[in-house]
Design an enzyme around this catalytic site. Sequence first.
Site, mmCIF file in Angstrom:
data_model
loop_
_atom_site.group_PDB
_atom_site.id
_atom_site.type_symbol
_atom_site.label_atom_id
_atom_site.label_comp_id
_atom_site.label_asym_id
_atom_site.label_seq_id
_atom_site.Cartn_x
_atom_site.Cartn_y
_atom_site.Cartn_z
ATOM 1 C CD GLU A 255 -1.728 1.601 44.899
ATOM 2 O OE1 GLU A 255 -1.154 1.192 46.020
ATOM 3 O OE2 GLU A 255 -1.008 1.528 43.679
ATOM 4 C CG HIS A 273 0.435 -1.949 45.065
ATOM 5 N ND1 HIS A 273 1.059 -0.581 45.336
ATOM 6 C CD2 HIS A 273 1.934 -2.685 44.818
ATOM 7 C CE1 HIS A 273 2.166 -0.531 45.383
ATOM 8 N NE2 HIS A 273 2.810 -1.663 45.270
HETATM 9 C C1 MLT Z 1 7.807 -2.417 46.267
HETATM 10 O O1 MLT Z 1 7.798 -1.081 46.597
HETATM 11 O O2 MLT Z 1 8.525 -3.118 46.284
HETATM 12 C C2 MLT Z 1 6.375 -2.861 46.087
HETATM 13 O O3 MLT Z 1 5.434 -1.866 45.797
HETATM 14 C C3 MLT Z 1 6.114 -3.477 47.427
HETATM 15 C C4 MLT Z 1 4.583 -3.674 47.764
HETATM 16 O O4 MLT Z 1 3.594 -4.090 47.148
HETATM 17 O O5 MLT Z 1 4.118 -3.320 48.885
#
Ligand code: MLT
Length: 299
Positions: A255, A273
């Site tokens: 990413e 994400h």
């Molecule tokens: C999480 O681990 O809760 C998410 O991936 C958080 C994020 O987007 O950083």
Amino acid sequence: MKIIICDKTEKEYIEQMRAAGLTVDVRDDITPEQLMVELPNYEGMVVRSRTKVRKDLIDVCPNLKVILRGGAGLDTIDHEYAKEKGITVMNTPLANSKSVAELAIGYMLMMARSLYKASATMKAETWDKKSFNGDEIGGKTLGLIGIGNIGKEVTKRALAMEMTVVAYDPYVKEMAGVKLVSLDELLAQSDYISLHLPKTKESSNMIGKEQFAKMKNGVRIVNCARGGIVNEEALYEALTSGKVAGAALDVFNEEPPTDWKLAKLDNVIASPHIGAATKEAQARVGAEVAEKLIAFAKK
Ligand code: MLT
């Protein structure tokens, strides 16, 4: 106690920490190289997804007492190693659950009705009514791989939409409204498969060529968990062969991806994400981070 905030955190909660007597430096643009130099000056750090805390960083920080991750997963931190070094590692396991669950359900609806394609035709000033015969998600079987905090929230919403929910989770023995099944049974029965499990050595590439072969033809996949749990090459092959009708991907092996071919496929909806990117989740994360750090400093 001196804290460095390495990733974006709501201002209100930073002020709460300061008001409680913590010295808080906001460095939410810090690079990994700068962190190697500056982190040794701090006793606590707040991270989200951007900042990775690996062994080499931990090794140069003998003063570090606490790492707090605003999020559910701990895969961005060498947390076992940190604990061996006497560092407390905490996260905010519940804060993002509802937001991620809503995204997963939204993605299923978008795939069922090809909404992203329909919207694109309208922007191109085309009235293409005939091309959009979708299907309902009600009456379909949703297979959840992992039924922890997020899986439970997805279940509530899926049941309200009259889906049948089956789940595979070796750590859960029973769950109201859900039939717990083996992974093979889930693969064979599901019209939609949604992943809600952490990325670990065991879960990396757990959905690959062999698992796709066991799925129904025309299955749809949602991954709002972690990239790399579904093998990206195998998914690409399954999407281009038509075995998988569609995939909705919020997470990627890398990413941002270095290879965008999956995201570019016509039958893929992708996002960068953003599962936790709602104002409600951000506020819950900020509040929990502040509460946990203040409590830790008082010990
Ligand atoms: C999480 O681990 O809760 C998410 O991936 C958080 C994020 O987007 O950083």
